[in-house]
Scaffold this active site. Structure first.
Site, mmCIF file in Angstrom:
data_model
loop_
_atom_site.group_PDB
_atom_site.id
_atom_site.type_symbol
_atom_site.label_atom_id
_atom_site.label_comp_id
_atom_site.label_asym_id
_atom_site.label_seq_id
_atom_site.Cartn_x
_atom_site.Cartn_y
_atom_site.Cartn_z
ATOM 1 N N HIS A 74 8.855 -47.411 -83.329
ATOM 2 C CA HIS A 74 8.926 -47.232 -81.927
ATOM 3 C C HIS A 74 8.758 -45.382 -81.836
ATOM 4 O O HIS A 74 8.549 -44.817 -82.236
ATOM 5 C CB HIS A 74 10.358 -46.849 -81.227
ATOM 6 C CG HIS A 74 11.567 -45.645 -82.008
ATOM 7 N ND1 HIS A 74 11.857 -44.703 -81.665
ATOM 8 C CD2 HIS A 74 11.993 -45.062 -83.251
ATOM 9 C CE1 HIS A 74 12.001 -43.205 -82.143
ATOM 10 N NE2 HIS A 74 12.888 -43.679 -83.358
ATOM 11 N N ASP A 186 10.072 -37.636 -84.857
ATOM 12 C CA ASP A 186 10.916 -39.162 -84.715
ATOM 13 C C ASP A 186 10.718 -40.153 -83.009
ATOM 14 O O ASP A 186 11.026 -39.296 -82.254
ATOM 15 C CB ASP A 186 12.685 -38.608 -84.916
ATOM 16 C CG ASP A 186 13.653 -40.290 -84.453
ATOM 17 O OD1 ASP A 186 12.610 -40.835 -84.860
ATOM 18 O OD2 ASP A 186 15.028 -39.533 -84.500
ATOM 19 N N GLU A 219 14.256 -46.888 -78.288
ATOM 20 C CA GLU A 219 14.901 -47.242 -79.231
ATOM 21 C C GLU A 219 15.780 -45.933 -79.235
ATOM 22 O O GLU A 219 17.119 -46.867 -79.594
ATOM 23 C CB GLU A 219 13.916 -47.478 -80.788
ATOM 24 C CG GLU A 219 14.613 -47.595 -82.189
ATOM 25 C CD GLU A 219 15.540 -46.709 -82.626
ATOM 26 O OE1 GLU A 219 15.792 -46.039 -83.080
ATOM 27 O OE2 GLU A 219 14.867 -44.844 -81.850
ATOM 28 N N GLU A 220 15.852 -45.107 -78.906
ATOM 29 C CA GLU A 220 16.592 -43.868 -78.789
ATOM 30 C C GLU A 220 17.633 -44.510 -77.671
ATOM 31 O O GLU A 220 18.685 -43.274 -77.986
ATOM 32 C CB GLU A 220 15.776 -42.640 -78.319
ATOM 33 C CG GLU A 220 14.791 -42.680 -79.204
ATOM 34 C CD GLU A 220 15.393 -41.426 -80.950
ATOM 35 O OE1 GLU A 220 16.562 -41.638 -81.206
ATOM 36 O OE2 GLU A 220 14.099 -41.438 -81.252
ATOM 37 N N ASP A 242 10.445 -45.762 -89.870
ATOM 38 C CA ASP A 242 11.113 -44.489 -88.935
ATOM 39 C C ASP A 242 11.659 -43.329 -89.908
ATOM 40 O O ASP A 242 10.670 -43.502 -90.875
ATOM 41 C CB ASP A 242 12.647 -45.428 -88.321
ATOM 42 C CG ASP A 242 12.829 -44.825 -87.266
ATOM 43 O OD1 ASP A 242 13.514 -43.478 -86.875
ATOM 44 O OD2 ASP A 242 13.611 -45.733 -86.231
ATOM 45 N N HIS A 329 16.022 -34.785 -84.515
ATOM 46 C CA HIS A 329 16.290 -35.036 -82.802
ATOM 47 C C HIS A 329 16.788 -33.123 -82.713
ATOM 48 O O HIS A 329 17.731 -32.782 -81.457
ATOM 49 C CB HIS A 329 17.880 -35.423 -82.559
ATOM 50 C CG HIS A 329 17.245 -36.950 -82.182
ATOM 51 N ND1 HIS A 329 18.077 -37.360 -82.297
ATOM 52 C CD2 HIS A 329 16.398 -37.981 -83.041
ATOM 53 C CE1 HIS A 329 18.075 -38.542 -81.745
ATOM 54 N NE2 HIS A 329 17.089 -38.901 -82.572
#
Length: 362
Positions: A74, A186, A219-220, A242, A329
Site C-alpha cells: 500500500h 509505513d 489501506e490505512e 508491509d 505510526h
C-alpha cells in the site's frame, strides 16, 4: 526523480524510495506518490495503469500463464484532515489512520491545499497552562489543532479549506549503520519493494507466469484499494509487502511478537489466513538464495492488505512479507535498508520460482 539521500556515513536511499518518501499521500489523497510510482514503472513494465480509487498496477507478462501473481504494497500514509476553521484561524483536525495523539504535539506539518503546500505546526495546551489532572492526561486529537500563523478565520480560509489534508513535515534522515528515519515508511516501503521486485523479474526476462505489482490506496482506513485492485487483476496468488514491529526496542515483547530486530532480514508471516504453500514457497526461496528471514505468527487477521485480498472473488492464496520497523505510526519511523533489500530479493526470487500450472488449493 529526487536525488538519493546521503549522510557522511554512506547511507543512501534508492532513488525510487527517496521519490516516494518525498511525495505526500494520506488515504484518499495518494496522487503524488502514485504518480512517482507509475513513472518509475513505465521504465520497464509492459502495462502501467491507475484506477478510480488511486491504486496503481504494473505488469510484466513473462510467460503469461496462470497462476497470476500479484505483489501488493500500500502506498498511503497516515495523515490528518481539516474539519473546521476557528474564528482565530486555527485548523481543527481529525485522523486519517491510526495516530497516537501524544506524538503529534509540536510537530511541523504540511497542509496540502488547493493552491499549494501550506506549512503549519500542531499546537496543544502548554504544560504551564494545564491544571490539576490535565498534566496527567494523555492529549486527545480533539485537544489539538494546526496553526498556520493566520490571524483569523478569513486569513486562514484564504489558504486552507475544510477537507484539506496534512502530513508530517519530516524529510528522510539517514542514520548510522545503513538505517533511515522518515515519515511514511509505513508503507512506501511496501510499495517500493513491490515495484523493485517486479523490476528484477523484468530484468531476468520475466517469470514463467504473469506478475503484477500493485500500489494500493487507502489501506490505512479501509483496505479499499487492495480490494478493488485485486478484483480487477484476478490473481491466483499474492504476496503482500508491509511493515511489522521491530522487536529490538523497549516495550516490544518478543514472546508475543516474535523476534524481528532491525537487520534480521525479511519477516515471513505464517497463520490461519496465510496459504501454507505460499509460506513454504517463500521460505524455500529465502533458503535457496541465502536471504535472511524470520517468521511471524498471525493468529487471526494480519492487519495488512492480505485481509482483503485473500477474500477477493473466490479466494486468493496469500503470503505476507514484512520489513521490521521501529516506531510505527510515528513521525520518526526507522528502517534498516538491508532489510528492505532482503524483502525485494525474496519476493523477486519467489516470483521467478513460480511455474505455470502451479495450484494452491488446500
Amino acid at each position: 526523480m529526487t536525488a538519493p539521500a546521503r549522510n557522511p556515513g554512506g547511507t543512501e536511499l534508492p532513488p525510487l524510495l527517496a521519490a516516494l518518501l518525498a511525495a505526500p499521500g494520506p488515504p484518499g489523497y495518494e496522487e503524488r506518490a502514485a504518480h512517482a510510482w507509475r513513472a518509475a514503472a513505465r521504465e520497464f513494465a509492459d502495462d502501467v495503469a491507475g484506477d478510480v480509487l488511486g491504486s496503481s498496477t504494473a505488469r510484466v507478462r513473462g510467460g503469461g500463464e496462470r497462476p497470476r501473481l500479484a505483489i501488493v504494497g500500500h502506498i498511503d500514509e497516515i495523515g490528518l484532515i481539516v474539519t473546521h476553521i476557528t474564528d482565530r484561524g486555527l485548523l481543527r483536525i481529525a485522523a486519517l489512520g491510526g495516530w497516537d495523539p501524544q506524538v503529534l504535539v509540536g510537530q511541523r506539518v504540511t497542509v496540502l491545499a488547493r493552491d499549494g503546500e501550506v506549512p503549519g505546526v500542531i499546537g496543544g495546551k502548554p504544560r504551564h497552562l494545564q491544571r490539576g489532572d490535565e498534566r496527567k492526561r494523555v492529549p486527545e486529537l480533539r485537544d489539538l489543532h494546526i496553526d498556520i500563523g493566520a490571524s483569523d478565520r478569513e486569513e486562514a480560509a484564504a489558504r486552507v479549506r475544510v477537507g484539506d489534508v496534512a502530513v508530517i513535515a519530516a524529510d528522510p534522515q539517514p542514520l548510522v549503520g545503513g538505517r533511515v528515519a522518515s515519515r511514511a515508511l509505513d508503507n512506501r516501503l511496501g510499495a517500493y519493494v513491490a515495484l523493485e521486485a517486479l523490476r528484477r523479474v523484468a530484468e531476468a526476462g520475466g517469470a514463467d507466469v504473469e506478475v503484477v505489482a500493485i500500489a494500493s490506496a487507502q489501506e490505512e482506513i479501509t483496505f479499499a484499494g487492495a480490494r478493488t485492485a485485486a478484483y480487477a487483476v484476478e490473481p491466483d496468488v499474492a504476496v503482500i509487502v508491509d511493515v511489522t514491529h521491530a522487536t529490538d526496542v523497549p516495550g516490544a515483547d518478543e514472546g508475543e511478537l516474535g523476534s524481528h530486530p532491525l537487520g534480521s532480514g525479511a519477516v515471513i508471516a505464517r497463520g490461519a489466513t496465510i496459504a501454507p504453500a505460499v509460506f513454504e514457497g517463500l521460505v524455500a526461496a529465502a533458503e535457496k538464495h541465502g536471504i535472511p528471514y524470520t517468521v511471524e505468527a498471525t493468529a487471526r487477521s494480519t492487519g495488512t492488505d492480505a485481509d482483503a485480498v485473500h477474500l477477493t472473488r473466490s479466494g486468493v492464496a496469500c503470503g505476507v512479507v514484512s520489513i521490521p520497523l521501529r516506531y510505527m505510526h510515528q513521525p520518526v519511523e526507522i528502517v534498516d535498508l538491508a532489510d528492505v533489500e532482503a524483502c525485494a530479493a525474496l519476493v523477486a526470487a519467489y516470483a521467478l520460482a513460480l511455474r505455470r500450472g502451479q495450484r494452491f488449493e488446500r
